[in-house]
Design a protein around this motif. Structure first.
Motif, PDB file in Angstrom:
ATOM      1  N   THR A  23       0.812  -1.220   0.000  1.00  0.00           N
ATOM      2  CA  THR A  23       0.000   0.000   0.000  1.00  0.00           C
ATOM      3  C   THR A  23       0.845   1.271   0.000  1.00  0.00           C
ATOM      4  O   THR A  23       0.284   2.367  -0.007  1.00  0.00           O
ATOM      5  CB  THR A  23      -0.912   0.016   1.235  1.00  0.00           C
ATOM      6  OG1 THR A  23      -0.102   0.003   2.422  1.00  0.00           O
ATOM      7  CG2 THR A  23      -1.832  -1.188   1.249  1.00  0.00           C
ATOM      8  N   GLY A  24       2.154   1.132  -0.004  1.00  0.00           N
ATOM      9  CA  GLY A  24       3.014   2.302  -0.022  1.00  0.00           C
ATOM     10  C   GLY A  24       4.464   1.903  -0.136  1.00  0.00           C
ATOM     11  O   GLY A  24       4.812   0.733   0.066  1.00  0.00           O
ATOM     12  N   SER A  26       2.154   6.742  -0.171  1.00  0.00           N
ATOM     13  CA  SER A  26       1.285   5.971   0.723  1.00  0.00           C
ATOM     14  C   SER A  26      -0.128   5.986   0.161  1.00  0.00           C
ATOM     15  O   SER A  26      -0.428   6.692  -0.804  1.00  0.00           O
ATOM     16  CB  SER A  26       1.295   6.563   2.127  1.00  0.00           C
ATOM     17  OG  SER A  26       0.787   7.883   2.127  1.00  0.00           O
ATOM     18  N   GLY A  27      -1.001   5.179   0.760  1.00  0.00           N
ATOM     19  CA  GLY A  27      -2.384   5.154   0.338  1.00  0.00           C
ATOM     20  C   GLY A  27      -2.605   4.520  -1.021  1.00  0.00           C
ATOM     21  O   GLY A  27      -3.597   4.798  -1.688  1.00  0.00           O
ATOM     22  N   GLN A  62      -4.840   1.190   2.654  1.00  0.00           N
ATOM     23  CA  GLN A  62      -4.532   1.243   4.083  1.00  0.00           C
ATOM     24  C   GLN A  62      -3.579   2.403   4.365  1.00  0.00           C
ATOM     25  O   GLN A  62      -2.553   2.555   3.712  1.00  0.00           O
ATOM     26  CB  GLN A  62      -3.919  -0.075   4.566  1.00  0.00           C
ATOM     27  CG  GLN A  62      -3.783  -0.165   6.069  1.00  0.00           C
ATOM     28  CD  GLN A  62      -3.740  -1.602   6.556  1.00  0.00           C
ATOM     29  OE1 GLN A  62      -3.699  -2.524   5.774  1.00  0.00           O
ATOM     30  NE2 GLN A  62      -3.763  -1.787   7.857  1.00  0.00           N
ATOM     31  N   TYR A  63      -3.948   3.218   5.363  1.00  0.00           N
ATOM     32  CA  TYR A  63      -3.147   4.372   5.762  1.00  0.00           C
ATOM     33  C   TYR A  63      -2.628   4.125   7.168  1.00  0.00           C
ATOM     34  O   TYR A  63      -3.399   3.822   8.094  1.00  0.00           O
ATOM     35  CB  TYR A  63      -3.989   5.651   5.748  1.00  0.00           C
ATOM     36  CG  TYR A  63      -4.524   6.017   4.384  1.00  0.00           C
ATOM     37  CD1 TYR A  63      -3.834   6.911   3.575  1.00  0.00           C
ATOM     38  CD2 TYR A  63      -5.716   5.480   3.916  1.00  0.00           C
ATOM     39  CE1 TYR A  63      -4.330   7.259   2.314  1.00  0.00           C
ATOM     40  CE2 TYR A  63      -6.214   5.815   2.657  1.00  0.00           C
ATOM     41  CZ  TYR A  63      -5.510   6.702   1.864  1.00  0.00           C
ATOM     42  OH  TYR A  63      -5.996   7.037   0.620  1.00  0.00           O
ATOM     43  N   ASN A  64      -1.323   4.258   7.357  1.00  0.00           N
ATOM     44  CA  ASN A  64      -0.743   4.084   8.679  1.00  0.00           C
ATOM     45  C   ASN A  64      -1.076   5.287   9.566  1.00  0.00           C
ATOM     46  O   ASN A  64      -1.419   6.366   9.075  1.00  0.00           O
ATOM     47  CB  ASN A  64       0.775   3.924   8.572  1.00  0.00           C
ATOM     48  CG  ASN A  64       1.387   3.457   9.861  1.00  0.00           C
ATOM     49  OD1 ASN A  64       0.831   2.601  10.550  1.00  0.00           O
ATOM     50  ND2 ASN A  64       2.536   4.010  10.217  1.00  0.00           N
ATOM     51  N   ASP A  70       0.377   8.661   8.692  1.00  0.00           N
ATOM     52  CA  ASP A  70       0.089   9.304   7.413  1.00  0.00           C
ATOM     53  C   ASP A  70      -0.152  10.802   7.609  1.00  0.00           C
ATOM     54  O   ASP A  70      -0.822  11.232   8.556  1.00  0.00           O
ATOM     55  CB  ASP A  70      -1.131   8.650   6.761  1.00  0.00           C
ATOM     56  CG  ASP A  70      -1.304   9.095   5.319  1.00  0.00           C
ATOM     57  OD1 ASP A  70      -1.939  10.137   5.095  1.00  0.00           O
ATOM     58  OD2 ASP A  70      -0.782   8.405   4.428  1.00  0.00           O
ATOM     59  N   PHE A  93      -9.616  12.373   9.705  1.00  0.00           N
ATOM     60  CA  PHE A  93      -8.988  11.916   8.460  1.00  0.00           C
ATOM     61  C   PHE A  93      -9.964  12.133   7.310  1.00  0.00           C
ATOM     62  O   PHE A  93     -11.102  11.653   7.344  1.00  0.00           O
ATOM     63  CB  PHE A  93      -8.620  10.439   8.559  1.00  0.00           C
ATOM     64  CG  PHE A  93      -7.996   9.867   7.316  1.00  0.00           C
ATOM     65  CD1 PHE A  93      -6.750  10.298   6.895  1.00  0.00           C
ATOM     66  CD2 PHE A  93      -8.653   8.897   6.570  1.00  0.00           C
ATOM     67  CE1 PHE A  93      -6.169   9.781   5.753  1.00  0.00           C
ATOM     68  CE2 PHE A  93      -8.075   8.374   5.423  1.00  0.00           C
ATOM     69  CZ  PHE A  93      -6.826   8.810   5.015  1.00  0.00           C
ATOM     70  N   PHE A 152     -10.983  11.466   3.435  1.00  0.00           N
ATOM     71  CA  PHE A 152     -10.719  10.419   2.449  1.00  0.00           C
ATOM     72  C   PHE A 152     -11.729  10.505   1.313  1.00  0.00           C
ATOM     73  O   PHE A 152     -12.787  11.141   1.434  1.00  0.00           O
ATOM     74  CB  PHE A 152     -10.777   9.035   3.095  1.00  0.00           C
ATOM     75  CG  PHE A 152     -12.129   8.663   3.643  1.00  0.00           C
ATOM     76  CD1 PHE A 152     -13.050   7.943   2.883  1.00  0.00           C
ATOM     77  CD2 PHE A 152     -12.496   9.025   4.942  1.00  0.00           C
ATOM     78  CE1 PHE A 152     -14.289   7.600   3.388  1.00  0.00           C
ATOM     79  CE2 PHE A 152     -13.741   8.680   5.456  1.00  0.00           C
ATOM     80  CZ  PHE A 152     -14.645   7.971   4.676  1.00  0.00           C
ATOM     81  N   SER A 212      -4.290   2.092  12.213  1.00  0.00           N
ATOM     82  CA  SER A 212      -4.373   2.398  10.783  1.00  0.00           C
ATOM     83  C   SER A 212      -5.827   2.625  10.389  1.00  0.00           C
ATOM     84  O   SER A 212      -6.756   2.378  11.171  1.00  0.00           O
ATOM     85  CB  SER A 212      -3.765   1.267   9.941  1.00  0.00           C
ATOM     86  OG  SER A 212      -4.532   0.088  10.052  1.00  0.00           O
ATOM     87  N   ARG A 231      -8.418   1.970   6.916  1.00  0.00           N
ATOM     88  CA  ARG A 231      -8.602   1.400   5.582  1.00  0.00           C
ATOM     89  C   ARG A 231      -9.775   2.087   4.896  1.00  0.00           C
ATOM     90  O   ARG A 231     -10.826   2.278   5.503  1.00  0.00           O
ATOM     91  CB  ARG A 231      -8.870  -0.102   5.644  1.00  0.00           C
ATOM     92  CG  ARG A 231      -7.721  -0.962   6.140  1.00  0.00           C
ATOM     93  CD  ARG A 231      -7.995  -2.424   5.825  1.00  0.00           C
ATOM     94  NE  ARG A 231      -7.038  -3.315   6.472  1.00  0.00           N
ATOM     95  CZ  ARG A 231      -7.302  -4.080   7.523  1.00  0.00           C
ATOM     96  NH1 ARG A 231      -8.528  -4.051   8.045  1.00  0.00           N
ATOM     97  NH2 ARG A 231      -6.396  -4.853   8.038  1.00  0.00           N
TER      98      ARG A 231
END
Length: 830
Positions: free
Chosen positions: A513-514, A557-558, A712-714, A717, A753, A755, A825, A827
């Protein structure tokens, strides 16, 4: 050509007395230590023979080991070749074995053009009759040759077929010079165009017979002459040109000099790295442990050079005939593991008509064969002891790991995740026993491994990051790149790849994912253009007034959870370097057997609090044949996880209502959390898995693991906004995604967040110290979720929103109670 059988055996008796490898290696290491900087190494990125062949290592059979064992040429008669072909067809072919390669001694005389004629004694109906028989079995056929020109052809000054005005004396080096280790033939002058025409005429003859493979022996530098006193590089180039044009695999042998590896890679599809594996123990044994053990340091030198188009050749793998092999069962398994991990040519020298049960199980273990055919050669963490860890990063969040005890007494061998570039928890599977061993936070130990024994493992990251060093075989370099090592400047694993030419590039394909590109910054470096999936992302500067090592110069990422490619192109500066790449792996979505989306058909029951180690300590089970379980998921793949036990049997698996396979869940002893079926690479979208009980007393379901296309974003991010007194906790070792979390202890602290998508999942840890969290979507309160648990549970989906309008949305979470609130994380469903 001369009949080669007896001279070759006599010559090969000498090989065990030539321990030159250690001397060469010592000199190489000394030179490296002295010249640690740029430019001291020849380019190391020569492409393998570009003839469309050898995309994977060869699999098959070779006659030479049994020729040596028997002490005669009986193993290359028409009858014997047919018998081996039939045995391969019956026992091995369905597992990928396809080549029948005949070694020295097959030829009887010369034709009127100096070309070899098959022995009429060995092949009374002609060699083509045997080749046709092999082809009719769905196999390919190989022959043996050596460099040079036959003295008989030279003495008779025979004409060259299809080359008017060319004859043998035209193409011989003057004064006459030996061309091979045994002094059988004269050296050819490839400066004369007639020489290539002579080689072409032999290749045409072989092609007309239906030959698919040529082993070219006594190649120098190598073959006991690691200098240019006998130099077969011209022969190799000429034969490569002739055979490639006719689609014939070209394998060169033996004990080749690694200093000339770029030549071997340019012209050949495979190259022998050491002396003969045979022990020359006539009627006693095929090989011996010392002849296996000496290949470990060879593999440590040659591993970077293998890849699609050309592979390292360790010689015959003689592990199938029991006592005849000359190895213990542990040594036989270790040999097969080394060949598999090294992506070495996988051909056996055994009598295929007489394979014992253990040997057949080694040669037909499809999980081990898959390691070999994946083409990711392994390398050691260290060669300093006899307890060695070898590994290969497969680029998809998995590693192949070998634990080897090369010592004379039992000893434990440990792989530490940090040593292989894995950051986070990982699951471990034993490939020989087809069993999942569990999840481990920092590494795995094989306790009291017997002498010369090994374990072959598949290690799968459960989220977190995976590091690929610059010399990883998955990194593809274009241009005049070189490797500089032992630099002592603080690089990852103390090496870098570098180039000085603008527009040189590297590419790396990964599943995740990154990704981060990590290199050195320095005053002699400049700009790099970066592409993700062939889309230009930006130009990054690697210039800095002073040297800085291990610098992250680009980060993405992402990305959708799937396969991606990063490419970087040098644009300016004196140098461009690559130190390492780090990519991020999404955790699979765990679906417990109690999930309401699972549909059970038949007389299923739930068994809870079993205490056996099942996922969430429960399973569903049935005792009725043809009962089934079905689950519809959104993803690209799925794993079915259950228990294996003596009371269980077969189940049929269907994907999207199409039968895939019957899997066996029987085991003489109980094994929990076993992945009995796995599929990946499905088109991203909605799919269904169905499993049907076919036999055994019980069928169980423990969990499903969904390979999801979610992004998926940690918690680190840059798109996540933290409000309040949040802190970052890294390297926790609990199995968090990317091995870190953000946390706060203050009620009403929050994160937000933004998105784009149709759904979102909030993933965190559950623990006794945690409490309630209020969730908002687009600033509208949705629910309060409880993140408390009596025992720590990581990677938990505590909130999920689906069916959102496609577009921009905001997720907000607010701490309401408990000592801590954590974020691991997020998603997003695109």
């Amino acid at each position: 050509m001369k009949a080669l059988h007896k001279p070759k055996i006599a010559a090969k008796l000498f090989v065990s007395f030539k321990p030159v490898g250690a001397i060469i290696l010592g000199i190489a290491l000394l030179l490296t230590a002295v010249f640690g900087g740029y430019g001291i190494l020849a380019p190391r990125v020569a492409e393998a023979a570009n003839n469309g062949l050898a995309l994977k290592p060869l699999m098959g059979w070779s006659s030479y080991s049994m020729q040596v064992y028997s002490g005669n040429g009986a193993w290359i008669t028409a009858a014997q070749i047919k018998a081996q072909s039939d045995a391969m067809h019956q026992k091995l072919q369905s597992h990928g074995y396809e080549y029948i390669n005949v070694d020295a001694g097959w030829n009887g005389s010369l034709d009127g053009y100096g070309r070899p004629v098959p022995s009429t004694t060995l092949y009374p109906n002609g060699l083509t009759e045997v080749i046709n028989y092999v082809h009719a079995n769905g196999q390919k056929f190989g022959l043996y040759m050596i460099p040079g020109l036959s003295p008989q052809a030279y003495d008779a000054d025979l004409p060259i077929y299809g080359a008017q005005g060319c004859s043998m004396r035209d193409i011989a080096v003057q004064p006459l010079t030996t061309a091979d280790y045994w002094g059988l033939d004269y050296k050819i002058d490839f400066g004369n165009p007639c020489a290539q025409k002579y080689i072409d005429s032999i290749a045409d003859l072989f092609d007309s017979w239906g030959v698919d493979f040529v082993k070219f022996d006594s190649v120098t530098p190598g073959s006991g002459h690691n200098d240019t006193s006998i130099d077969a590089r011209g022969d190799v180039a000429a034969w490569s040109q002739a055979l490639s044009a006719r689609g014939i695999w070209f394998e060169i042998s033996w004990a080749l000099d690694h200093n000339y590896v770029d030549t071997w890679k340019q012209y050949a599809n495979g190259w022998r790295v050491d002396w003969d594996v045979e022990c020359y123990c006539v009627n006693t044994a095929l090989t011996s442990w010392p002849n296996i053990a000496r290949l470990f340091p060879d593999a440590a030198i040659w591993w970077r050079d293998a890849g699609p188009g050309g592979w390292n050749d360790f010689d015959s793998l003689n592990v199938g005939n029991g006592a005849m092999d000359g190895l213990t069962q542990d040594e036989r398994r270790t040999a097969m593991s080394l060949w598999a991990m090294s992506s070495a040519q996988l051909y056996t020298g055994n009598d295929l008509t007489n394979l014992d049960e253990f040997g057949l199980s080694l040669l037909t273990n499809d999980e081990v064969i898959a390691v070999n055919q994946a083409g990711r050669p392994a390398h050691p963490v260290s060669m300093a002891t006899n307890q060695q860890v070898w590994y290969a990063n497969n680029g998809d969040g998995t590693y192949t790991v070998g634990l080897f005890n090369l010592g004379a007494s039992a000893s434990s061998v440990t792989v530490n995740w940090n040593d292989i570039g894995l950051n986070g928890t990982a699951s471990v599977r034993d490939l020989w026993n087809h069993s999942d061993l569990g999840s481990f936070n920092t590494g795995y130990t094989s306790v009291n491994l017997p002498p010369h024994a090994s374990r072959l493992l598949k290690v799968t990251a459960a989220g977190g990051s995976v590091t690929a060093n610059d010399d990883d075989t998955g990194v593809k370099y274009t241009g005049a790149w070189q490797r500089s090592y032992n630099r002592g400047l603080g690089d990852y694993q103390d090496d870098v790849h570098f180039t000085q030419a603008n527009n040189d590039a590297f590419e790396y394909t990964f599943q995740g994912t990154g990704i981060e590109l990590i290199t050195e910054k320095s005053s002699d470096q400049g700009n790099i253009d970066v592409y993700i999936d062939n889309v230009f992302k930006g130009t990054v500067s690697t210039y800095n007034a002073t040297r800085q090592t291990q610098q992250t110069v680009y980060s993405a990422s992402g990305l959708t959870n799937g396969t991606h490619t990063i490419k970087a192109v040098k644009k300016s500066g004196a140098y461009m370097l690559l130190d390492k790449l780090r990519f991020f792996v999404a955790s699979p979505l765990a679906v417990n057997d109690t999930d309401p989306g699972i549909v059970y058909s038949g007389a299923w029951s739930l068994n809870s609090a079993r205490g056996f180690g099942d996922y969430q300590d429960d399973v569903h089970f049935t005792q009725t044949n043809n009962d089934s379980v079905q689950y519809t998921f959104n993803g690209t793949g799925v794993d079915l996880v259950t228990e294996k036990d003596a009371a269980q049997g077969n189940m049929d698996i269907y994907i999207d209502n199409v039968f895939k396979q019957t899997v066996n869940t029987y085991s003489p002893s109980r094994l929990v959390q076993q992945t009995v079926f796995s599929i990946s690479g499905l088109p991203s979208g909605i799919h269904t898995i169905k499993a049907v009980k076919k036999s055994g007393t019980y069928m169980l379901l423990d969990q499903l693991k969904i390979k999801s296309p979610l992004i998926q974003y940690n918690d680190t991010d840059s798109g996540i906004t933290y409000t309040g007194s949040w802190s970052l906790n890294s390297n926790r070792g609990f199995g968090d995604y990317n091995n870190d979390v953000h946390f706060t202890q203050t009620n009403n602290d929050s994160f937000q967040f933004a998105f784009t998508g149709t759904g979102v999942q909030l993933i965190t840890e559950k623990d006794a110290s945690q409490g309630n969290v209020d969730i908002y979507i687009d600033n509208v309160f949705q629910t309060t979720v409880n993140t408390s648990s009596t025992a720590r549970q990581v990677n938990q989906v505590v909130y999920q929103a689906t069916g959102l309008t496609s577009g921009n949305h905001t997720l907000k979470a607010v701490k309401k109670s408990g000592t801590y609130m954590l974020l691991d994380s997020i998603r997003v469903t695109p």
